[in-house]
Design an enzyme around this catalytic site. Structure first.
Site, mmCIF file in Angstrom:
data_model
loop_
_atom_site.group_PDB
_atom_site.id
_atom_site.type_symbol
_atom_site.label_atom_id
_atom_site.label_comp_id
_atom_site.label_asym_id
_atom_site.label_seq_id
_atom_site.Cartn_x
_atom_site.Cartn_y
_atom_site.Cartn_z
ATOM 1 N N GLU A 172 0.889 -1.181 0.000
ATOM 2 C CA GLU A 172 0.000 0.000 0.000
ATOM 3 C C GLU A 172 0.915 1.215 0.000
ATOM 4 O OE1 GLU A 172 -3.227 0.073 -0.063
ATOM 5 O OE2 GLU A 172 -3.826 -1.959 0.458
ATOM 6 N N CYS A 190 -2.232 9.169 2.385
ATOM 7 C CA CYS A 190 -1.898 8.626 1.059
ATOM 8 C C CYS A 190 -2.979 9.000 0.057
ATOM 9 C CB CYS A 190 -1.725 7.117 1.139
ATOM 10 S SG CYS A 190 -3.098 6.304 1.949
HETATM 11 P P1 NAP Z 1 8.391 4.848 4.437
HETATM 12 O O1 NAP Z 1 9.613 5.651 4.617
HETATM 13 O O2 NAP Z 1 8.346 3.878 3.309
HETATM 14 O O3 NAP Z 1 8.135 4.101 5.830
HETATM 15 C C1 NAP Z 1 7.038 3.218 6.019
HETATM 16 C C2 NAP Z 1 7.503 2.057 6.877
HETATM 17 O O4 NAP Z 1 8.441 1.301 6.129
HETATM 18 C C3 NAP Z 1 8.223 2.489 8.150
HETATM 19 O O5 NAP Z 1 7.956 1.555 9.161
HETATM 20 C C4 NAP Z 1 9.682 2.418 7.731
HETATM 21 O O6 NAP Z 1 10.554 2.290 8.812
HETATM 22 C C5 NAP Z 1 9.657 1.169 6.874
HETATM 23 N N1 NAP Z 1 10.745 1.029 5.912
HETATM 24 C C6 NAP Z 1 11.141 1.925 4.983
HETATM 25 N N2 NAP Z 1 12.139 1.408 4.233
HETATM 26 C C7 NAP Z 1 12.370 0.153 4.701
HETATM 27 C C8 NAP Z 1 13.289 -0.879 4.347
HETATM 28 N N3 NAP Z 1 14.169 -0.749 3.350
HETATM 29 N N4 NAP Z 1 13.253 -2.040 5.056
HETATM 30 C C9 NAP Z 1 12.371 -2.193 6.064
HETATM 31 N N5 NAP Z 1 11.491 -1.260 6.442
HETATM 32 C C10 NAP Z 1 11.484 -0.084 5.774
HETATM 33 O O7 NAP Z 1 7.103 5.740 4.284
HETATM 34 P P2 NAP Z 1 6.841 7.184 4.888
HETATM 35 O O8 NAP Z 1 7.375 8.160 3.937
HETATM 36 O O9 NAP Z 1 7.238 7.275 6.299
HETATM 37 O O10 NAP Z 1 5.236 7.158 4.857
HETATM 38 C C11 NAP Z 1 4.501 7.917 4.024
HETATM 39 C C12 NAP Z 1 4.210 7.196 2.720
HETATM 40 O O11 NAP Z 1 3.276 6.140 2.979
HETATM 41 C C13 NAP Z 1 3.556 8.091 1.713
HETATM 42 O O12 NAP Z 1 4.102 7.855 0.436
HETATM 43 C C14 NAP Z 1 2.097 7.655 1.750
HETATM 44 O O13 NAP Z 1 1.370 7.936 0.586
HETATM 45 C C15 NAP Z 1 2.233 6.201 2.009
HETATM 46 N N6 NAP Z 1 1.002 5.642 2.568
HETATM 47 C C16 NAP Z 1 0.274 4.778 1.805
HETATM 48 C C17 NAP Z 1 -0.926 4.278 2.285
HETATM 49 C C18 NAP Z 1 -1.746 3.315 1.457
HETATM 50 O O14 NAP Z 1 -2.634 2.670 2.013
HETATM 51 N N7 NAP Z 1 -1.518 3.176 0.161
HETATM 52 C C19 NAP Z 1 -1.388 4.649 3.546
HETATM 53 C C20 NAP Z 1 -0.611 5.544 4.304
HETATM 54 C C21 NAP Z 1 0.589 6.023 3.805
HETATM 55 P P3 NAP Z 1 11.393 3.562 9.376
HETATM 56 O O15 NAP Z 1 10.405 4.510 9.945
HETATM 57 O O16 NAP Z 1 12.245 2.924 10.407
HETATM 58 O O17 NAP Z 1 12.151 4.121 8.220
#
Ligand code: NAP
Length: 457
Positions: free
Chosen positions: A229, A263
């Site tokens: 997602e 999102c």
């Molecule tokens: P993110 O950096 O991808 O982080 C999300 C989660 O993934 C966190 O727990 C992060 O941990 C973990 N993570 C990131 N890279 C990783 C890796 N290489 N290995 C393991 N874990 C990893 O996302 P964000 O920027 O904080 O969140 C916002 C994004 O989420 C936006 O793009 C938003 O649109 C999207 N989102 C999508 C939905 C949907 O349902 N489609 C809903 C809500 C949000 P850390 O915090 O430790 O880095």
């Protein structure tokens, strides 16, 4: 890896957590796998339903306390945080009511004998979740999978560890056995090791395209099923016959709810030339009337962003947009007198196709507005995106609005409303917004084994 709560309103570190050791990871996986073996044949569903009913009661009883904790973790308005807790409680009600039906064997009609599909648990799941809805994101994967019999290991965002741990503690308080949901403070390498473990059978992630790509790669390397997602750059198409007053009522929630960090926030507003000037006037009025301040104060209407890092990233994106020709219609000024991570709500126009921001998600209170003449142009613009999460169509001729909705390449479209999420509505996207669905029957069954049993005549 630093897991800490830094209150984005005060910038103070409120809690810090030590990293989970590999021995603790092993203990967690062993407990979770043992539960899977207990539950895999459908046993103890009644007990799990009672636990989820109790979880719903606890969430409702502690709504304010839990909401405040979310607000301290990532800054959202207390009213929004309490609404999130209430929504999680509604997931408890919905899935408890529907679990028997979703898990009942599905008969297959064949002339050659008797056939049916069992819907069984598959194993331990690894969930990787973000900070923007600290309870909701966990609830929407944990509750259905717990009922289906899949225990879960959680790696939540490093900036909202208190919410994640508290949610897991509530699940235990509701009576769930050890191993049902274990929150771990693990680094990315440990996440990779967990995914590769034989006892883990599925991976669900909500987060950015970048995070999704890395975690999906780990899942693919070990041939584990995954759902992703990811981000969105949702279009909000206003049709020429739209009711501008009705539209005005949803602009705030569509773009500024959760300080724009949703999102499915509408990020690109695509407006017909007959309504363009009036739309901009009204959007400016809404954006200039927000009240920034303490998110715990119910009179505040715009919260700080979740972190300094997020605010700086958004500022860089707005600068990039402007360097490449975008016009600032409103905002993009420093917020004076508040120390927290506030970003002045901003409206941008004149973003051309060759502006590098055109195809980027701006995750905060920034609205991009586009003008069109012909509805075909609006649909083409909406579809001209790497993302395909949600979209909105606004118009008084509902048949026409539905026709337009069907032509948008996204996983979800809302008509005459801003984005919404309810337990019975399947949630997810296409293209770089990910794959698979959460919520509803589709989400409930994302990680069940659809096990065919066939007896030829
Ligand atoms: P993110 O950096 O991808 O982080 C999300 C989660 O993934 C966190 O727990 C992060 O941990 C973990 N993570 C990131 N890279 C990783 C890796 N290489 N290995 C393991 N874990 C990893 O996302 P964000 O920027 O904080 O969140 C916002 C994004 O989420 C936006 O793009 C938003 O649109 C999207 N989102 C999508 C939905 C949907 O349902 N489609 C809903 C809500 C949000 P850390 O915090 O430790 O880095």
């Amino acid at each position: 890896m630093a897991y800490k709560t830094v209150n984005p309103y005060t910038n103070e570190i409120e809690h810090e957590y030590p990293q989970t050791t590999n021995e603790e990871v092993e203990k967690t996986l062993a407990a979770a796998y043992e539960l899977y073996l207990r539950w895999r044949n459908g046993d103890e569903l009644e007990a799990r339903k009672q636990i989820i009913t109790r979880l719903g009661e606890l969430l409702r009883a502690k709504k304010h306390e839990m909401g405040a904790l979310i607000t301290h973790d990532m800054g959202k308005l207390i009213g929004e945080a309490e609404g999130e807790v209430e929504l999680c409680a509604s997931f408890c009600d919905y899935y408890v009511q529907r679990a028997d039906e979703f898990l009942a064997p599905t008969p297959i009609y064949t002339a050659s004998g008797n056939a049916y599909v069992l819907h069984q648990a598959t194993g331990v799941l690894m969930a990787v979740e973000p900070w923007n809805f600290p309870f909701y994101q966990i609830a929407r994967v944990f509750i259905p999978n717990f009922l289906a019999g899949n225990p879960m290991v959680l790696k939540d965002a490093s900036n909202c560890p208190t919410s994640a741990q508290t949610f897991a503690d509530l699940v235990s308080e509701a009576g769930a056995p050890t191993g049902s949901l274990t929150n771990l403070f693990v680094d990315y390498d440990q996440v990779g090791q967990i995914i590769a473990d034989k006892r883990v059978q599925g991976v669900c992630l909500t987060g950015s395209e970048r995070g999704g790509r890395s975690v999906a790669t780990e899942a693919a390397k070990s041939l584990k099923k995954s759902t992703m997602e990811l981000g969105g750059n949702d279009a909000f198409i206003v049709l020429p016959d739209a009711d501008i007053d009705q539209l005005t009522d949803v602009i705030f929630a569509a773009r500024l709810y959760n300080a724009g960090q949703v999102c499915t926030s509408s990020k690109r507003f695509i407006i017909p030339d007959n309504l363009y000037d009036e739309f901009l006037k009204r959007a400016k009025e809404i954006f200039s009337n927000v009240k920034m301040g303490d998110p715990m104060d119910p009179s505040t209407t715009l919260a700080p962003m979740n972190s300094k890092k997020a605010k700086e990233k958004l500022q860089k994106q707005v600068d990039l947009a402007i360097e490449n020709g975008a016009t600032v219609v409103y905002g993009n000024q420093p917020v004076k007198g508040l120390a927290g991570q506030f970003f002045m709500p901003t409206i941008l126009t004149d973003i051309d196709r060759d502006n590098p921001i055109f195809d980027q998600e701006m995750f905060g209170p920034v609205m991009a507005v586009y003008k069109y003449h012909d509805v075909k142009e609006a649909i083409a613009l909406a579809n001209d995106s790497s993302y395909g999460l949600g979209s909105t169509v606004f118009g008084t001729d509902i048949a026409r609005a539905r026709q337009v909705a069907a032509q948008i390449d996204t996983g979800m479209t809302w008509i005459n409303s801003g984005w919404a999420s309810l337990p019975e509505l399947p949630f997810g996207g296409v293209k770089h917004s990910g794959y698979g669905r959460e919520l509803a029957e589709q989400g409930f069954k994302s990680f069940v084994n659809d096990h065919l049993v066939y007896e030829p005549e």
